[in-house]
Scaffold this motif. Sequence first.
Motif, PDB file in Angstrom:
ATOM      1  N   LEU A  20       5.907  -9.733 -10.603  1.00  0.00           N
ATOM      2  CA  LEU A  20       7.328  -9.738 -10.243  1.00  0.00           C
ATOM      3  C   LEU A  20       7.656  -8.629  -9.242  1.00  0.00           C
ATOM      4  CD1 LEU A  20       8.947 -10.568 -13.691  1.00  0.00           C
ATOM      5  CD2 LEU A  20       8.773 -12.065 -11.683  1.00  0.00           C
ATOM      6  N   ALA A  21       7.063  -7.458  -9.425  1.00  0.00           N
ATOM      7  CA  ALA A  21       7.298  -6.358  -8.489  1.00  0.00           C
ATOM      8  C   ALA A  21       6.735  -6.691  -7.108  1.00  0.00           C
ATOM      9  CB  ALA A  21       6.690  -5.067  -9.028  1.00  0.00           C
ATOM     10  N   LEU A  22       5.558  -7.309  -7.071  1.00  0.00           N
ATOM     11  CA  LEU A  22       4.977  -7.715  -5.795  1.00  0.00           C
ATOM     12  C   LEU A  22       5.796  -8.840  -5.157  1.00  0.00           C
ATOM     13  CD1 LEU A  22       1.163  -7.640  -6.657  1.00  0.00           C
ATOM     14  CD2 LEU A  22       2.445  -5.977  -5.278  1.00  0.00           C
TER      15      LEU A  22
ATOM     16  N   LEU B  97      -5.813  -6.376  -4.500  1.00  0.00           N
ATOM     17  CA  LEU B  97      -6.770  -5.707  -5.367  1.00  0.00           C
ATOM     18  C   LEU B  97      -6.268  -4.297  -5.641  1.00  0.00           C
ATOM     19  CD1 LEU B  97      -9.437  -5.870  -6.872  1.00  0.00           C
ATOM     20  CD2 LEU B  97     -10.605  -5.224  -4.753  1.00  0.00           C
ATOM     21  N   LEU B  98      -5.975  -4.044  -6.915  1.00  0.00           N
ATOM     22  CA  LEU B  98      -5.372  -2.776  -7.325  1.00  0.00           C
ATOM     23  C   LEU B  98      -6.398  -1.885  -8.024  1.00  0.00           C
ATOM     24  CD1 LEU B  98      -2.084  -4.307  -8.730  1.00  0.00           C
ATOM     25  CD2 LEU B  98      -2.318  -2.995  -6.615  1.00  0.00           C
ATOM     26  N   ARG B  99      -6.301  -0.598  -7.772  1.00  0.00           N
ATOM     27  CA  ARG B  99      -7.171   0.384  -8.443  1.00  0.00           C
ATOM     28  C   ARG B  99      -6.661   0.633  -9.861  1.00  0.00           C
ATOM     29  NH1 ARG B  99      -6.462   2.865  -3.287  1.00  0.00           N
ATOM     30  NH2 ARG B  99      -8.375   2.737  -2.095  1.00  0.00           N
ATOM     31  N   GLY B 100      -7.571   1.105 -10.702  1.00  0.00           N
ATOM     32  CA  GLY B 100      -7.189   1.518 -12.049  1.00  0.00           C
ATOM     33  C   GLY B 100      -7.325   0.425 -13.077  1.00  0.00           C
ATOM     34  N   ALA B 101      -6.905   0.779 -14.290  1.00  0.00           N
ATOM     35  CA  ALA B 101      -6.973  -0.151 -15.415  1.00  0.00           C
ATOM     36  C   ALA B 101      -5.948  -1.268 -15.225  1.00  0.00           C
ATOM     37  CB  ALA B 101      -6.698   0.586 -16.720  1.00  0.00           C
ATOM     38  N   PRO B 102      -6.259  -2.457 -15.702  1.00  0.00           N
ATOM     39  CA  PRO B 102      -5.298  -3.558 -15.577  1.00  0.00           C
ATOM     40  C   PRO B 102      -3.946  -3.213 -16.197  1.00  0.00           C
ATOM     41  CG  PRO B 102      -7.422  -4.404 -16.272  1.00  0.00           C
ATOM     42  CD  PRO B 102      -7.504  -2.900 -16.321  1.00  0.00           C
TER      43      PRO B 102
ATOM     44  N   ALA C 100       0.811  -1.219   0.000  1.00  0.00           N
ATOM     45  CA  ALA C 100       0.000   0.000   0.000  1.00  0.00           C
ATOM     46  C   ALA C 100       0.846   1.270   0.000  1.00  0.00           C
ATOM     47  CB  ALA C 100      -0.936  -0.009   1.203  1.00  0.00           C
ATOM     48  N   LEU C 101       2.100   1.172   0.430  1.00  0.00           N
ATOM     49  CA  LEU C 101       2.974   2.352   0.440  1.00  0.00           C
ATOM     50  C   LEU C 101       3.348   2.807  -0.969  1.00  0.00           C
ATOM     51  CD1 LEU C 101       5.404   1.444   3.375  1.00  0.00           C
ATOM     52  CD2 LEU C 101       3.550   3.152   3.387  1.00  0.00           C
ATOM     53  N   THR C 102       3.352   1.892  -1.934  1.00  0.00           N
ATOM     54  CA  THR C 102       3.819   2.257  -3.274  1.00  0.00           C
ATOM     55  C   THR C 102       2.863   1.884  -4.410  1.00  0.00           C
ATOM     56  OG1 THR C 102       5.078   0.201  -3.405  1.00  0.00           O
ATOM     57  CG2 THR C 102       6.266   2.156  -2.649  1.00  0.00           C
ATOM     58  N   TRP C 103       1.808   1.154  -4.109  1.00  0.00           N
ATOM     59  CA  TRP C 103       0.880   0.717  -5.147  1.00  0.00           C
ATOM     60  C   TRP C 103      -0.512   1.264  -4.846  1.00  0.00           C
ATOM     61  CZ3 TRP C 103       2.170  -2.228  -9.376  1.00  0.00           C
ATOM     62  CH2 TRP C 103       3.476  -2.729  -9.387  1.00  0.00           C
TER      63      TRP C 103
END
Length: 115
Positions: free
Chosen positions: A66-68, A53-58, A23-26
């Motif tokens: 990989l980043a996660l 669960l991420l906001r915005g367009a896929p 949540a700090l960066t995404w």
Amino acid sequence: MPVQALQSPAVLSAARDFARRVALTWPMQSAMLFGSQARGNSRIGSDTDVAVLLRGAPGDFVATKLALDDVAYDVLLDSGIRIQPLPIWEGEWAHPEQYSNPRLLENIAREGLAL
């Protein structure tokens, strides 16, 4: 017995730490523990599945995964708990029938525990 009583406190702590770091960066809307850890039937060596669960367009699934995974590795170093993140965008969550594996999203919705 309530479902939450079946989770290891160490697993819940690591999963919550992972969600906090993400949540700090995404643009995270929420995170949910799912799979064997959420059901309380994990075994020694089971990973800890966390839907993010991420906001915005896929975005690009592989790049995001990989980043996660990098964040999950930091949690592993600190806690010894192996987090297996699954990025899901809000549009996919809202329309699971359009997701590549709709049953997975249905299972997460049914069994997942909010972090």
